[in-house]
Design a protein around this motif. Structure first.
Motif, PDB file in Angstrom:
ATOM      1  N   SER A 176      30.538 -39.216  55.482  1.00 52.33           N
ATOM      2  CA  SER A 176      29.147 -39.492  55.933  1.00 52.33           C
ATOM      3  C   SER A 176      28.652 -38.493  56.913  1.00 52.33           C
ATOM      4  CB  SER A 176      29.198 -41.108  56.566  1.00 52.33           C
ATOM      5  OG  SER A 176      29.656 -41.971  55.595  1.00 52.33           O
ATOM      6  N   MET A 177      29.701 -37.727  57.632  1.00 54.84           N
ATOM      7  CA  MET A 177      29.281 -36.776  58.515  1.00 54.84           C
ATOM      8  C   MET A 177      28.880 -35.287  57.858  1.00 54.84           C
ATOM      9  SD  MET A 177      29.438 -38.938  60.691  1.00 54.84           S
ATOM     10  CE  MET A 177      28.488 -38.061  62.144  1.00 54.84           C
ATOM     11  N   ARG A 178      28.261 -34.779  58.547  1.00 53.50           N
ATOM     12  CA  ARG A 178      27.836 -33.288  58.232  1.00 53.50           C
ATOM     13  C   ARG A 178      28.886 -32.460  58.516  1.00 53.50           C
ATOM     14  NH1 ARG A 178      22.004 -32.764  60.991  1.00 53.50           N
ATOM     15  NH2 ARG A 178      23.377 -33.484  62.742  1.00 53.50           N
ATOM     16  N   GLU A 179      28.914 -31.147  58.037  1.00 50.41           N
ATOM     17  CA  GLU A 179      29.977 -30.226  58.450  1.00 50.41           C
ATOM     18  C   GLU A 179      30.183 -29.652  59.758  1.00 50.41           C
ATOM     19  OE1 GLU A 179      31.569 -25.831  56.580  1.00 50.41           O
ATOM     20  OE2 GLU A 179      29.759 -26.910  55.633  1.00 50.41           O
ATOM     21  N   ALA A 180      28.796 -29.809  60.338  1.00 46.99           N
ATOM     22  CA  ALA A 180      28.958 -29.339  61.805  1.00 46.99           C
ATOM     23  C   ALA A 180      29.649 -30.269  62.861  1.00 46.99           C
ATOM     24  CB  ALA A 180      27.653 -28.730  62.271  1.00 46.99           C
ATOM     25  N   ARG A 206      24.584 -46.778  59.070  1.00 51.34           N
ATOM     26  CA  ARG A 206      24.858 -46.246  57.860  1.00 51.34           C
ATOM     27  C   ARG A 206      26.365 -46.446  57.349  1.00 51.34           C
ATOM     28  NH1 ARG A 206      22.572 -41.652  58.146  1.00 51.34           N
ATOM     29  NH2 ARG A 206      24.710 -40.192  58.443  1.00 51.34           N
ATOM     30  N   LEU A 207      27.108 -46.203  58.804  1.00 49.08           N
ATOM     31  CA  LEU A 207      28.582 -46.048  58.440  1.00 49.08           C
ATOM     32  C   LEU A 207      29.074 -47.469  58.281  1.00 49.08           C
ATOM     33  CD1 LEU A 207      29.562 -43.726  61.399  1.00 49.08           C
ATOM     34  CD2 LEU A 207      29.993 -43.480  58.826  1.00 49.08           C
ATOM     35  N   ARG A 208      28.391 -48.568  59.002  1.00 50.52           N
ATOM     36  CA  ARG A 208      28.701 -50.110  58.866  1.00 50.52           C
ATOM     37  C   ARG A 208      28.415 -50.514  57.549  1.00 50.52           C
ATOM     38  NH1 ARG A 208      26.781 -51.174  64.523  1.00 50.52           N
ATOM     39  NH2 ARG A 208      29.083 -51.552  65.661  1.00 50.52           N
ATOM     40  N   LYS A 209      26.999 -50.104  56.791  1.00 52.25           N
ATOM     41  CA  LYS A 209      26.854 -50.474  55.557  1.00 52.25           C
ATOM     42  C   LYS A 209      27.818 -49.939  54.457  1.00 52.25           C
ATOM     43  CE  LYS A 209      22.471 -50.592  52.819  1.00 52.25           C
ATOM     44  NZ  LYS A 209      21.371 -49.911  52.705  1.00 52.25           N
ATOM     45  N   ARG A 210      28.109 -48.699  54.610  1.00 51.56           N
ATOM     46  CA  ARG A 210      29.138 -48.319  53.570  1.00 51.56           C
ATOM     47  C   ARG A 210      30.534 -48.841  53.740  1.00 51.56           C
ATOM     48  NH1 ARG A 210      30.831 -42.002  52.030  1.00 51.56           N
ATOM     49  NH2 ARG A 210      32.208 -42.625  50.566  1.00 51.56           N
ATOM     50  N   LEU A 211      30.901 -49.232  54.933  1.00 50.70           N
ATOM     51  CA  LEU A 211      32.219 -49.917  54.971  1.00 50.70           C
ATOM     52  C   LEU A 211      32.143 -51.238  54.544  1.00 50.70           C
ATOM     53  CD1 LEU A 211      34.972 -48.885  56.434  1.00 50.70           C
ATOM     54  CD2 LEU A 211      34.152 -50.215  58.467  1.00 50.70           C
ATOM     55  N   VAL A 212      31.004 -51.869  54.730  1.00 53.42           N
ATOM     56  CA  VAL A 212      30.927 -53.196  54.338  1.00 53.42           C
ATOM     57  C   VAL A 212      31.165 -53.387  52.782  1.00 53.42           C
ATOM     58  CG1 VAL A 212      29.155 -55.380  54.091  1.00 53.42           C
ATOM     59  CG2 VAL A 212      29.651 -54.350  56.219  1.00 53.42           C
ATOM     60  N   ARG A 213      30.598 -52.317  51.993  1.00 55.70           N
ATOM     61  CA  ARG A 213      30.916 -52.369  50.591  1.00 55.70           C
ATOM     62  C   ARG A 213      32.215 -52.239  50.254  1.00 55.70           C
ATOM     63  NH1 ARG A 213      26.175 -48.592  50.689  1.00 55.70           N
ATOM     64  NH2 ARG A 213      27.718 -47.197  50.182  1.00 55.70           N
ATOM     65  N   ASP A 265      35.104 -55.113  60.659  1.00 58.09           N
ATOM     66  CA  ASP A 265      33.740 -54.564  61.331  1.00 58.09           C
ATOM     67  C   ASP A 265      34.164 -53.280  62.221  1.00 58.09           C
ATOM     68  OD1 ASP A 265      32.283 -56.686  60.326  1.00 58.09           O
ATOM     69  OD2 ASP A 265      32.880 -57.930  62.185  1.00 58.09           O
ATOM     70  N   LEU A 266      33.239 -52.545  62.463  1.00 58.86           N
ATOM     71  CA  LEU A 266      33.108 -51.465  63.178  1.00 58.86           C
ATOM     72  C   LEU A 266      32.531 -51.945  64.623  1.00 58.86           C
ATOM     73  CD1 LEU A 266      32.463 -48.154  61.240  1.00 58.86           C
ATOM     74  CD2 LEU A 266      34.782 -49.148  62.196  1.00 58.86           C
ATOM     75  N   VAL A 267      33.209 -51.938  65.761  1.00 62.24           N
ATOM     76  CA  VAL A 267      32.809 -51.959  67.100  1.00 62.24           C
ATOM     77  C   VAL A 267      32.488 -50.392  67.603  1.00 62.24           C
ATOM     78  CG1 VAL A 267      33.085 -52.911  69.451  1.00 62.24           C
ATOM     79  CG2 VAL A 267      34.265 -53.878  67.382  1.00 62.24           C
ATOM     80  N   SER A 268      31.335 -50.183  68.124  1.00 58.85           N
ATOM     81  CA  SER A 268      30.848 -48.853  68.454  1.00 58.85           C
ATOM     82  C   SER A 268      30.570 -48.795  69.994  1.00 58.85           C
ATOM     83  CB  SER A 268      29.719 -48.280  67.607  1.00 58.85           C
ATOM     84  OG  SER A 268      28.555 -49.003  67.955  1.00 58.85           O
ATOM     85  N   GLY A 269      30.839 -47.444  70.488  1.00 60.49           N
ATOM     86  CA  GLY A 269      30.203 -47.091  71.445  1.00 60.49           C
ATOM     87  C   GLY A 269      29.584 -45.692  71.439  1.00 60.49           C
ATOM     88  N   MET A 270      28.412 -45.610  72.653  1.00 61.70           N
ATOM     89  CA  MET A 270      28.031 -44.251  72.194  1.00 61.70           C
ATOM     90  C   MET A 270      27.347 -43.578  73.476  1.00 61.70           C
ATOM     91  SD  MET A 270      24.347 -45.144  69.950  1.00 61.70           S
ATOM     92  CE  MET A 270      23.182 -46.401  70.799  1.00 61.70           C
ATOM     93  N   CYS A 271      27.142 -42.435  73.472  1.00 64.62           N
ATOM     94  CA  CYS A 271      26.566 -41.706  74.511  1.00 64.62           C
ATOM     95  C   CYS A 271      25.828 -40.497  73.927  1.00 64.62           C
ATOM     96  CB  CYS A 271      27.887 -41.284  75.445  1.00 64.62           C
ATOM     97  SG  CYS A 271      27.219 -40.230  76.645  1.00 64.62           S
ATOM     98  N   PHE A 272      24.562 -40.335  74.510  1.00 62.92           N
ATOM     99  CA  PHE A 272      23.419 -39.358  74.167  1.00 62.92           C
ATOM    100  C   PHE A 272      23.410 -38.305  75.288  1.00 62.92           C
ATOM    101  CE2 PHE A 272      19.417 -37.765  74.030  1.00 62.92           C
ATOM    102  CZ  PHE A 272      19.215 -37.151  72.748  1.00 62.92           C
ATOM    103  N   PHE A 273      23.518 -37.076  74.787  1.00 65.26           N
ATOM    104  CA  PHE A 273      22.807 -36.106  75.746  1.00 65.26           C
ATOM    105  C   PHE A 273      21.909 -34.980  75.206  1.00 65.26           C
ATOM    106  CE2 PHE A 273      26.969 -35.206  74.101  1.00 65.26           C
ATOM    107  CZ  PHE A 273      27.130 -33.726  73.942  1.00 65.26           C
ATOM    108  N   SER A 274      20.985 -34.447  75.927  1.00 63.56           N
ATOM    109  CA  SER A 274      20.236 -33.499  75.520  1.00 63.56           C
ATOM    110  C   SER A 274      20.650 -32.044  75.828  1.00 63.56           C
ATOM    111  CB  SER A 274      18.778 -33.406  76.005  1.00 63.56           C
ATOM    112  OG  SER A 274      19.041 -33.659  77.625  1.00 63.56           O
ATOM    113  N   PRO A 275      20.199 -30.997  75.140  1.00 58.69           N
ATOM    114  CA  PRO A 275      20.700 -29.606  75.482  1.00 58.69           C
ATOM    115  C   PRO A 275      20.820 -29.167  76.933  1.00 58.69           C
ATOM    116  CG  PRO A 275      18.752 -29.576  74.179  1.00 58.69           C
ATOM    117  CD  PRO A 275      19.209 -30.952  74.084  1.00 58.69           C
ATOM    118  N   ASP A 276      19.954 -29.852  77.609  1.00 57.80           N
ATOM    119  CA  ASP A 276      19.684 -29.071  78.873  1.00 57.80           C
ATOM    120  C   ASP A 276      20.799 -30.169  79.809  1.00 57.80           C
ATOM    121  OD1 ASP A 276      18.391 -31.738  78.842  1.00 57.80           O
ATOM    122  OD2 ASP A 276      16.737 -30.843  79.954  1.00 57.80           O
TER     123      ASP A 276
END
Length: 313
Positions: A228-232, A261-268, A274-285
């Motif tokens: 599901s993930m891109r090469e980078a 999207r990951l959860r939807k595919r995993l349900v199939r 179930d997938l429990v998730s945690g996340m953190c976002f950061f900008s380039p600066d």
């Protein structure tokens, strides 16, 4: 996840290692016990301020029993203060051993390859006429044998950590992630890309609460993530049921879309999980490094897991 030092906090009796031959240790303990005509001989592992008996000659006392964890602050301190290359003479009082099982103790300090104390070979009430240099030399040979296994254990673990691939799922392992993710993150910042860190954990769904997260489920989750993930993007497995993804995205909302999207595919493919998730976002600066972000994502996962468990009650 950073590559960790050799795990020297795990009791050897609770975690087998191919480099450690406990039956051979037992043979050496029995040999030393017979040689000294002692009441008991033990190999003791220390772990912080506690200790555990790894091997013991036959002895019917309730003190210093095999597998028993006991307070060892006095033992460690006494060995450290009297440490030398030979046999250390101790008394039960010196190590805080509130037992009448022994009146006199001989200790041979055992160390990990990096110099930290592993524990000791402890001889309880040896016969006075057997406390000779010849007997001490035999103890030295036993010490060399045991510490040789420690070195082999150390090298095997180092080689394992130098591999960047998780042998079970063929994703990156923690060392591989720690090696590649900071470089990829630095490169993305130079080109002005946004990024997010996602930590995923597998847990049985509510409808299948008794399901065991077995090897097949873990491999399926790893495959779904990788496909599901891109090469980078950088994906790794860093725990039995946890995965981490460094994803390069356009905006913070893309993280929610990606997880959905990951959860939807995993349900199939595996509706039992179930997938429990945690996340953190950061900008380039952002000047935040990878490790604080990882800790933030893990904290978010733990919060979300607690909420799910609370709703299920």
């Amino acid at each position: 996840m950073l590559a960790q030092d050799n795990n020297q906090t795990v009791w050897l009796r609770e975690k087998d290692h191919p480099a450690i031959n406990l039956p051979r240790w037992q043979q050496q303990v029995d040999l030393i016990n017979d040689l000294y005509q002692a009441k008991n001989t033990l190999i003791i592992q220390t772990n912080g301020e506690e200790a555990q008996t790894v091997c013991s000659a036959p002895f019917d006392s309730k003190n210093l029993m095999l597998d028993e964890i006991f307070e060892a602050k006095g033992l460690i301190q006494s060995m450290t203060e009297k440490a030398d290359f030979g046999v250390i003479h101790l008394t039960p009082a010196e190590i805080g051993c509130a037992t009448s099982a022994a009146e006199r103790l001989l200790a041979i300090q055992l160390s990990w390859p990096d110099g930290r104390v592993f524990g000791c070979l402890l001889i309880c009430d040896p016969a006075a006429e057997n406390m000779t240099n010849t007997h001490a030399a035999v103890c030295g040979s036993v010490k060399a044998l045991i510490q040789g296994e420690f070195k082999q254990m150390y090298m095997m673990e180092q080689l394992q950590r130098l591999s960047v691939q998780d042998e079970f799922t063929y994703m990156l392992n923690p060392y591989g992630f720690n090696l590649m993710a900071p470089r990829q993150l630095s490169l993305s910042r130079r080109f002005g890309s946004h990024a997010g860190l996602i930590v995923l954990e597998a847990m049985p769904s509510r409808a299948n609460a008794s399901t065991v997260i077995g090897s097949q489920f873990i491999r399926t989750i790893a495959r779904v993530i990788s496909e599901s993930m891109r090469e980078a993007d950088i994906c790794a497995r860093f725990d039995d049921k946890q995965f981490i993804i460094l994803a390069f995205i356009d905006s913070e909302s893309n993280l929610d879309t990606l997880i959905a999207r990951l959860r939807k595919r995993l349900v199939r493919e595996t509706p039992e999980i179930d997938l429990v998730s945690g996340m953190c976002f950061f900008s380039p600066d952002s000047q935040q490094s990878l490790m604080p972000m990882q800790q933030e994502a893990i904290a978010d996962l733990e919060k979300n897991r607690a909420q799910i468990l609370a709703r299920r009650r």
